[in-house]
Design an enzyme around this catalytic site. Structure first.
Site, PDB file in Angstrom:
ATOM      1  N   ALA A  69       0.865  -1.232   0.150  1.00 23.29           N
ATOM      2  CA  ALA A  69      -0.060  -0.103  -0.001  1.00 23.29           C
ATOM      3  C   ALA A  69       0.960   1.323   0.019  1.00 23.29           C
ATOM      4  CB  ALA A  69      -0.956  -0.063   1.265  1.00 23.29           C
ATOM      5  N   GLY A  78       0.689  -4.949   0.901  1.00 21.63           N
ATOM      6  CA  GLY A  78      -0.523  -4.932   0.223  1.00 21.63           C
ATOM      7  C   GLY A  78      -0.236  -5.726  -1.105  1.00 21.63           C
ATOM      8  N   GLU A 113       4.774  -5.227   7.243  1.00 26.23           N
ATOM      9  CA  GLU A 113       4.063  -3.780   7.987  1.00 26.23           C
ATOM     10  C   GLU A 113       4.391  -3.630   9.270  1.00 26.23           C
ATOM     11  OE1 GLU A 113       2.461  -6.320   6.212  1.00 26.23           O
ATOM     12  OE2 GLU A 113       0.947  -5.565   4.938  1.00 26.23           O
ATOM     13  N   GLU A 130      -0.806  -9.109  -0.498  1.00 27.82           N
ATOM     14  CA  GLU A 130      -2.019  -9.454  -0.173  1.00 27.82           C
ATOM     15  C   GLU A 130      -2.814  -9.485  -1.440  1.00 27.82           C
ATOM     16  OE1 GLU A 130      -1.835  -6.057   2.697  1.00 27.82           O
ATOM     17  OE2 GLU A 130      -2.996  -7.574   4.161  1.00 27.82           O
TER      18      GLU A 130
HETATM   19  N1  CAA Z   1       4.640   3.055  -0.891  1.00 28.52           N
HETATM   20  C1  CAA Z   1       5.217   4.351  -1.568  1.00 28.52           C
HETATM   21  N2  CAA Z   1       6.141   4.369  -2.047  1.00 28.52           N
HETATM   22  C2  CAA Z   1       7.076   3.327  -2.300  1.00 28.52           C
HETATM   23  C3  CAA Z   1       6.587   2.070  -1.680  1.00 28.52           C
HETATM   24  C4  CAA Z   1       5.344   1.894  -0.930  1.00 28.52           C
HETATM   25  N3  CAA Z   1       5.012   0.845  -0.171  1.00 28.52           N
HETATM   26  N4  CAA Z   1       7.474   1.108  -1.878  1.00 28.52           N
HETATM   27  C5  CAA Z   1       8.532   1.896  -2.526  1.00 28.52           C
HETATM   28  N5  CAA Z   1       8.309   3.053  -2.776  1.00 28.52           N
HETATM   29  C6  CAA Z   1       8.653   3.950  -3.511  1.00 28.52           C
HETATM   30  C7  CAA Z   1       9.897   4.790  -2.673  1.00 28.52           C
HETATM   31  O1  CAA Z   1       9.693   5.551  -1.797  1.00 28.52           O
HETATM   32  C8  CAA Z   1      10.773   5.413  -3.921  1.00 28.52           C
HETATM   33  O2  CAA Z   1      10.314   6.378  -4.274  1.00 28.52           O
HETATM   34  P1  CAA Z   1      11.444   8.055  -4.425  1.00 28.52           P
HETATM   35  O3  CAA Z   1      12.030   7.546  -5.731  1.00 28.52           O
HETATM   36  O4  CAA Z   1      10.581   9.035  -4.642  1.00 28.52           O
HETATM   37  O5  CAA Z   1      12.293   7.864  -3.089  1.00 28.52           O
HETATM   38  C9  CAA Z   1      10.483   4.093  -4.853  1.00 28.52           C
HETATM   39  O6  CAA Z   1       9.260   3.471  -4.788  1.00 28.52           O
HETATM   40  C10 CAA Z   1      11.774   3.298  -5.309  1.00 28.52           C
HETATM   41  O7  CAA Z   1      11.838   2.640  -3.872  1.00 28.52           O
HETATM   42  P2  CAA Z   1      13.286   2.409  -3.180  1.00 28.52           P
HETATM   43  O8  CAA Z   1      14.137   3.558  -3.601  1.00 28.52           O
HETATM   44  O9  CAA Z   1      13.019   2.324  -1.781  1.00 28.52           O
HETATM   45  O10 CAA Z   1      13.787   0.950  -3.719  1.00 28.52           O
HETATM   46  P3  CAA Z   1      14.816   0.057  -3.298  1.00 28.52           P
HETATM   47  O11 CAA Z   1      15.307  -0.875  -4.167  1.00 28.52           O
HETATM   48  O12 CAA Z   1      15.922   0.472  -2.426  1.00 28.52           O
HETATM   49  O13 CAA Z   1      14.112  -1.026  -2.077  1.00 28.52           O
HETATM   50  C11 CAA Z   1      12.058  -1.769  -1.306  1.00 28.52           C
HETATM   51  C12 CAA Z   1      13.030  -1.486  -2.611  1.00 28.52           C
HETATM   52  C13 CAA Z   1      12.846  -3.157  -0.407  1.00 28.52           C
HETATM   53  C14 CAA Z   1      10.753  -2.852  -1.782  1.00 28.52           C
HETATM   54  C15 CAA Z   1      11.558  -0.722  -0.558  1.00 28.52           C
HETATM   55  O14 CAA Z   1      11.143   0.261  -1.768  1.00 28.52           O
HETATM   56  C16 CAA Z   1      10.554  -0.999   0.589  1.00 28.52           C
HETATM   57  O15 CAA Z   1      10.908  -1.323   1.664  1.00 28.52           O
HETATM   58  N6  CAA Z   1       9.255  -0.512   0.293  1.00 28.52           N
HETATM   59  C17 CAA Z   1       8.227  -0.574   1.137  1.00 28.52           C
HETATM   60  C18 CAA Z   1       7.752  -2.117   1.496  1.00 28.52           C
HETATM   61  C19 CAA Z   1       6.857  -2.082   2.556  1.00 28.52           C
HETATM   62  O16 CAA Z   1       6.893  -1.478   3.658  1.00 28.52           O
HETATM   63  N7  CAA Z   1       5.464  -2.279   2.025  1.00 28.52           N
HETATM   64  C20 CAA Z   1       4.631  -2.450   2.900  1.00 28.52           C
HETATM   65  C21 CAA Z   1       3.603  -1.193   2.938  1.00 28.52           C
HETATM   66  S1  CAA Z   1       2.253  -1.099   4.032  1.00 28.52           S
HETATM   67  C22 CAA Z   1       1.142  -2.104   3.611  1.00 28.52           C
HETATM   68  O17 CAA Z   1       1.087  -2.566   2.466  1.00 28.52           O
HETATM   69  C23 CAA Z   1      -0.148  -1.745   4.253  1.00 28.52           C
HETATM   70  C24 CAA Z   1      -0.953  -3.007   4.653  1.00 28.52           C
HETATM   71  O18 CAA Z   1      -1.325  -3.926   4.242  1.00 28.52           O
HETATM   72  C25 CAA Z   1      -1.728  -2.561   5.988  1.00 28.52           C
END
Ligand code: CAA
Length: 259
Positions: free
Chosen positions: A66, A110, A133, A113
């Site tokens: 998400a 998400g 998460e 999911e």
């Molecule tokens: N939401 C918003 N933006 C996201 C994102 C997310 N879930 N995942 C990645 N992005 C964005 C980053 O912010 C980045 O944007 P910018 O270039 O503007 O900074 C771009 O995508 C590229 O990402 P990274 O630079 O972080 O890429 P990386 O290769 O270094 O890392 C990754 C990849 C390990 C997947 C890392 O992006 C990451 O950890 N992302 C988040 C993963 C996460 O925590 N997901 C769970 C979200 S919560 C959820 O899903 C809610 C729920 O069910 C309750």
């Protein structure tokens, strides 16, 4: 509705839907959900379309979760009052026709999911699944704790939810999270080929087979077996059942009417 965050194309009887925010690793914001809701409703309602494939654009991610940026400053009361995430269950899970998730790269939070909302997952060898998460101070909110646990069992689901550890494609196949792993270069072809196979089946039987397998997740054994028997009995009333069995006896392919 015109789409800005997804791409939709029809390839014969197969609808291909691509989440298209590669710059944000296909993070799922409310616009993506609204557009997917519309696309899945249209797919479900279009009699020319018999199976769908959902994938992510780019090689790096199916969806990295998400959209954290959209959720970061949102007050808890808004999450509750909007019943945030409820649309996934209402509009995407509710799709009655079959659909496959084709996952390459990250399927996190998400993203994992949504992949698990599909009828099954075909993974590229680059796929990585996780529910990280907890590292954000939250927990899965789109069904992940329930579907992951049913798919891979308590031990792996608990470890993944509590540590945020990712599962690679080989482990996901061993754990039955995905039906199959294919080389990344072949992922879309394999998913579309599988979808075409499903699309060639009798349409009502595909919908009812899907409903039956899902019952195993949603009910106890006795209720599930009874419901399966009733659904089977409903299918015996279709013209396609008469045709399918006649075609078998006459040693020829069946020609389906969809009723
Ligand atoms: N939401 C918003 N933006 C996201 C994102 C997310 N879930 N995942 C990645 N992005 C964005 C980053 O912010 C980045 O944007 P910018 O270039 O503007 O900074 C771009 O995508 C590229 O990402 P990274 O630079 O972080 O890429 P990386 O290769 O270094 O890392 C990754 C990849 C390990 C997947 C890392 O992006 C990451 O950890 N992302 C988040 C993963 C996460 O925590 N997901 C769970 C979200 S919560 C959820 O899903 C809610 C729920 O069910 C309750």
């Amino acid at each position: 509705m015109s789409y800005e965050t997804i791409l939709v194309e029809q390839r014969d009887a197969v609808t291909l839907i691509t989440i298209n925010r590669p710059q944000a690793l296909n993070a799922l914001n409310t616009q993506v959900l609204a557009e997917l809701s519309d696309a899945f409703a249209k797919y479900d309602a279009d009699p020319s379309q018999r199976c769908a494939v959902l994938t992510g654009s780019g090689e790096k991610a199916f969806a990295a979760g998400a959209d954290i940026k959209q959720m970061a400053d949102k007050p808890a009361s808004d999450f509750f009052l909007e019943d945030f995430f409820s649309g996934w269950q209402r509009d995407v899970v509710a799709t009655r026709k079959p659909w496959i998730a084709a996952v390459a790269g990250f399927a996190l939070g998400g993203g994992c999911e949504v992949a698990m909302m599909a009828d099954f997952i075909i993974a590229a060898d680059t796929a990585k699944f996780g529910q990280p998460e907890i590292k954000l101070g939250v927990a899965p909110g789109m069904g992940g704790s329930q579907r992951l646990t049913r798919a891979v069992g308590k031990a792996k689901a608990m470890e993944m939810c509590l540590t945020g550890r990712m599962m690679d494609a080989a482990e996901a196949e061993r754990a039955s999270l995905v039906s199959r792993v294919v080389p990344a270069a072949d992922l879309l072809d394999e998913a579309l080929k599988t979808a075409a196979t499903i699309a060639a089946m009798p349409p009502m039987a595909t919908m009812i087979n899907k409903e039956m397998v899902n019952l195993a997740f949603e009910s106890g054994l006795n209720q599930g077996v009874l419901s399966e028997r009733r659904l089977f009995q409903i299918l015996t009333a279709t013209e396609d059942k008469m045709e399918g069995m006649a075609a078998f006896v006459e040693k020829r392919p069946g020609v389906w009417k969809g009723r």
